[in-house]
Write a protein that holds these residues in place. Structure first.
Motif, PDB file in Angstrom:
ATOM      1  N   VAL A  16       0.825  -1.208   0.000  1.00  0.00           N
ATOM      2  CA  VAL A  16       0.000   0.000   0.000  1.00  0.00           C
ATOM      3  C   VAL A  16       0.862   1.261   0.000  1.00  0.00           C
ATOM      4  O   VAL A  16       0.532   2.245  -0.657  1.00  0.00           O
ATOM      5  CB  VAL A  16      -0.975  -0.015   1.212  1.00  0.00           C
ATOM      6  N   LYS A  17       1.996   1.235   0.697  1.00  0.00           N
ATOM      7  CA  LYS A  17       2.802   2.462   0.807  1.00  0.00           C
ATOM      8  C   LYS A  17       3.398   2.896  -0.531  1.00  0.00           C
ATOM      9  O   LYS A  17       3.778   4.049  -0.690  1.00  0.00           O
ATOM     10  CB  LYS A  17       3.882   2.323   1.879  1.00  0.00           C
ATOM     11  N   ASP A  18       3.464   2.000  -1.504  1.00  0.00           N
ATOM     12  CA  ASP A  18       4.039   2.333  -2.806  1.00  0.00           C
ATOM     13  C   ASP A  18       3.011   2.845  -3.822  1.00  0.00           C
ATOM     14  O   ASP A  18       3.365   3.115  -4.963  1.00  0.00           O
ATOM     15  CB  ASP A  18       4.745   1.103  -3.401  1.00  0.00           C
ATOM     16  N   LEU A  19       1.757   2.959  -3.428  1.00  0.00           N
ATOM     17  CA  LEU A  19       0.726   3.385  -4.383  1.00  0.00           C
ATOM     18  C   LEU A  19       0.747   4.897  -4.616  1.00  0.00           C
ATOM     19  O   LEU A  19       0.966   5.666  -3.686  1.00  0.00           O
ATOM     20  CB  LEU A  19      -0.663   2.975  -3.874  1.00  0.00           C
ATOM     21  N   PRO A  20       0.486   5.318  -5.853  1.00  0.00           N
ATOM     22  CA  PRO A  20       0.397   6.753  -6.119  1.00  0.00           C
ATOM     23  C   PRO A  20      -0.854   7.331  -5.460  1.00  0.00           C
ATOM     24  O   PRO A  20      -1.868   6.661  -5.353  1.00  0.00           O
ATOM     25  CB  PRO A  20       0.307   6.827  -7.649  1.00  0.00           C
ATOM     26  N   ASP A  21      -0.755   8.570  -5.035  1.00  0.00           N
ATOM     27  CA  ASP A  21      -1.809   9.206  -4.252  1.00  0.00           C
ATOM     28  C   ASP A  21      -2.248  10.535  -4.866  1.00  0.00           C
ATOM     29  O   ASP A  21      -2.885  11.342  -4.222  1.00  0.00           O
ATOM     30  CB  ASP A  21      -1.240   9.468  -2.842  1.00  0.00           C
ATOM     31  N   ASP A  22      -1.879  10.760  -6.138  1.00  0.00           N
ATOM     32  CA  ASP A  22      -2.054  12.087  -6.732  1.00  0.00           C
ATOM     33  C   ASP A  22      -3.339  12.255  -7.529  1.00  0.00           C
ATOM     34  O   ASP A  22      -3.605  13.334  -8.039  1.00  0.00           O
ATOM     35  CB  ASP A  22      -0.853  12.416  -7.615  1.00  0.00           C
ATOM     36  N   LYS A  23      -4.162  11.201  -7.636  1.00  0.00           N
ATOM     37  CA  LYS A  23      -5.433  11.269  -8.367  1.00  0.00           C
ATOM     38  C   LYS A  23      -6.461  10.417  -7.650  1.00  0.00           C
ATOM     39  O   LYS A  23      -6.107   9.502  -6.921  1.00  0.00           O
ATOM     40  CB  LYS A  23      -5.262  10.722  -9.793  1.00  0.00           C
ATOM     41  N   PRO A  24      -7.759  10.679  -7.892  1.00  0.00           N
ATOM     42  CA  PRO A  24      -8.789   9.780  -7.340  1.00  0.00           C
ATOM     43  C   PRO A  24      -8.629   8.390  -7.962  1.00  0.00           C
ATOM     44  O   PRO A  24      -8.164   8.280  -9.101  1.00  0.00           O
ATOM     45  CB  PRO A  24     -10.103  10.409  -7.797  1.00  0.00           C
ATOM     46  N   VAL A  25      -8.988   7.367  -7.217  1.00  0.00           N
ATOM     47  CA  VAL A  25      -8.877   6.005  -7.743  1.00  0.00           C
ATOM     48  C   VAL A  25     -10.117   5.187  -7.438  1.00  0.00           C
ATOM     49  O   VAL A  25     -10.861   5.480  -6.503  1.00  0.00           O
ATOM     50  CB  VAL A  25      -7.650   5.236  -7.176  1.00  0.00           C
ATOM     51  N   VAL A  26     -10.286   4.146  -8.241  1.00  0.00           N
ATOM     52  CA  VAL A  26     -11.181   3.038  -7.928  1.00  0.00           C
ATOM     53  C   VAL A  26     -10.234   1.924  -7.513  1.00  0.00           C
ATOM     54  O   VAL A  26      -9.230   1.695  -8.184  1.00  0.00           O
ATOM     55  CB  VAL A  26     -11.981   2.578  -9.166  1.00  0.00           C
ATOM     56  N   TYR A  27     -10.519   1.271  -6.409  1.00  0.00           N
ATOM     57  CA  TYR A  27      -9.645   0.170  -6.013  1.00  0.00           C
ATOM     58  C   TYR A  27     -10.454  -1.107  -5.828  1.00  0.00           C
ATOM     59  O   TYR A  27     -11.631  -1.073  -5.494  1.00  0.00           O
ATOM     60  CB  TYR A  27      -8.847   0.497  -4.744  1.00  0.00           C
ATOM     61  N   THR A  39     -14.753  -3.503  -3.732  1.00  0.00           N
ATOM     62  CA  THR A  39     -14.430  -2.371  -4.608  1.00  0.00           C
ATOM     63  C   THR A  39     -14.790  -1.095  -3.875  1.00  0.00           C
ATOM     64  O   THR A  39     -15.837  -1.018  -3.230  1.00  0.00           O
ATOM     65  CB  THR A  39     -15.229  -2.463  -5.929  1.00  0.00           C
ATOM     66  N   GLY A  40     -13.907  -0.105  -3.974  1.00  0.00           N
ATOM     67  CA  GLY A  40     -14.160   1.179  -3.333  1.00  0.00           C
ATOM     68  C   GLY A  40     -13.524   2.312  -4.116  1.00  0.00           C
ATOM     69  O   GLY A  40     -12.850   2.084  -5.121  1.00  0.00           O
ATOM     70  N   VAL A  41     -13.728   3.523  -3.631  1.00  0.00           N
ATOM     71  CA  VAL A  41     -13.108   4.698  -4.244  1.00  0.00           C
ATOM     72  C   VAL A  41     -12.330   5.450  -3.169  1.00  0.00           C
ATOM     73  O   VAL A  41     -12.634   5.352  -1.987  1.00  0.00           O
ATOM     74  CB  VAL A  41     -14.130   5.671  -4.888  1.00  0.00           C
ATOM     75  N   ALA A  42     -11.331   6.175  -3.617  1.00  0.00           N
ATOM     76  CA  ALA A  42     -10.561   7.027  -2.715  1.00  0.00           C
ATOM     77  C   ALA A  42     -10.281   8.343  -3.422  1.00  0.00           C
ATOM     78  O   ALA A  42      -9.933   8.348  -4.604  1.00  0.00           O
ATOM     79  CB  ALA A  42      -9.258   6.345  -2.318  1.00  0.00           C
ATOM     80  N   LYS A  43     -10.463   9.424  -2.691  1.00  0.00           N
ATOM     81  CA  LYS A  43     -10.173  10.748  -3.241  1.00  0.00           C
ATOM     82  C   LYS A  43      -8.666  10.931  -3.354  1.00  0.00           C
ATOM     83  O   LYS A  43      -7.887  10.238  -2.691  1.00  0.00           O
ATOM     84  CB  LYS A  43     -10.734  11.831  -2.318  1.00  0.00           C
ATOM     85  N   ARG A  44      -8.292  11.896  -4.171  1.00  0.00           N
ATOM     86  CA  ARG A  44      -6.881  12.241  -4.301  1.00  0.00           C
ATOM     87  C   ARG A  44      -6.321  12.550  -2.913  1.00  0.00           C
ATOM     88  O   ARG A  44      -6.968  13.228  -2.112  1.00  0.00           O
ATOM     89  CB  ARG A  44      -6.741  13.476  -5.203  1.00  0.00           C
ATOM     90  N   SER A  75     -11.407  12.303 -12.095  1.00  0.00           N
ATOM     91  CA  SER A  75     -12.249  12.987 -11.107  1.00  0.00           C
ATOM     92  C   SER A  75     -12.875  11.965 -10.173  1.00  0.00           C
ATOM     93  O   SER A  75     -12.992  10.779 -10.515  1.00  0.00           O
ATOM     94  CB  SER A  75     -13.363  13.772 -11.803  1.00  0.00           C
ATOM     95  N   ILE A  76     -13.304  12.431  -9.012  1.00  0.00           N
ATOM     96  CA  ILE A  76     -13.966  11.540  -8.058  1.00  0.00           C
ATOM     97  C   ILE A  76     -15.301  11.073  -8.621  1.00  0.00           C
ATOM     98  O   ILE A  76     -15.709   9.927  -8.403  1.00  0.00           O
ATOM     99  CB  ILE A  76     -14.094  12.193  -6.655  1.00  0.00           C
ATOM    100  N   LYS A  81     -18.565   6.517 -10.557  1.00  0.00           N
ATOM    101  CA  LYS A  81     -19.334   5.879 -11.626  1.00  0.00           C
ATOM    102  C   LYS A  81     -18.724   4.517 -11.982  1.00  0.00           C
ATOM    103  O   LYS A  81     -19.439   3.520 -12.119  1.00  0.00           O
ATOM    104  CB  LYS A  81     -19.357   6.790 -12.857  1.00  0.00           C
ATOM    105  N   THR A  82     -17.403   4.479 -12.077  1.00  0.00           N
ATOM    106  CA  THR A  82     -16.712   3.224 -12.381  1.00  0.00           C
ATOM    107  C   THR A  82     -16.931   2.211 -11.258  1.00  0.00           C
ATOM    108  O   THR A  82     -17.196   1.040 -11.513  1.00  0.00           O
ATOM    109  CB  THR A  82     -15.211   3.474 -12.601  1.00  0.00           C
TER     110      THR A  82
END
Length: 99
Positions: A16-27, A39-44, A75-76, A81-82
């Motif tokens: 987890v510590k190596d993941l990019p954090d600069d954009k919203p994601v679906v994980y 499945t979830g979402v995380a804001k930038r 975007s979030i 939506k995804t």
């Protein structure tokens, strides 16, 4: 439209510590056989924090996770939506709240 990056890591603190954090994601949290179990979402800026919440010692732990796969979005709203489409299609066992 910016290129969407995906990355798959082990579902543990080290991964987890190596993941990019600069954009919203679906994980997606995947089990040992690669099946999507959540499945979830995380804001930038909150990607690592959200995934840490789901680690076995976290407050919203997802048991049986082996890998985490993220897909960056522009975007979030696009991420949400995804997320909704993925949940409707694959019905992960830990997504319950009627999303």
């Amino acid at each position: 439209m910016a290129e969407e990056k995906t990355k798959t890591v082990k579902f543990n603190e080290e991964g987890v510590k190596d993941l990019p954090d600069d954009k919203p994601v679906v994980y997606k949290i995947l089990n040992q056989s690669g099946e999507n179990i959540y499945t979830g979402v995380a804001k930038r800026g909150r990607v690592k924090e959200r995934l840490r919440e789901h680690l076995p010692e976290g407050p919203n732990s997802i048991l049986g996770g082996a890998k985490a796969k993220i897909q960056q979005k522009t975007s979030i709203a696009e991420a949400e939506k995804t997320e909704s489409n993925i949940i409707a299609r694959s019905k992960p066992k830990y997504n319950k709240r009627g999303k």
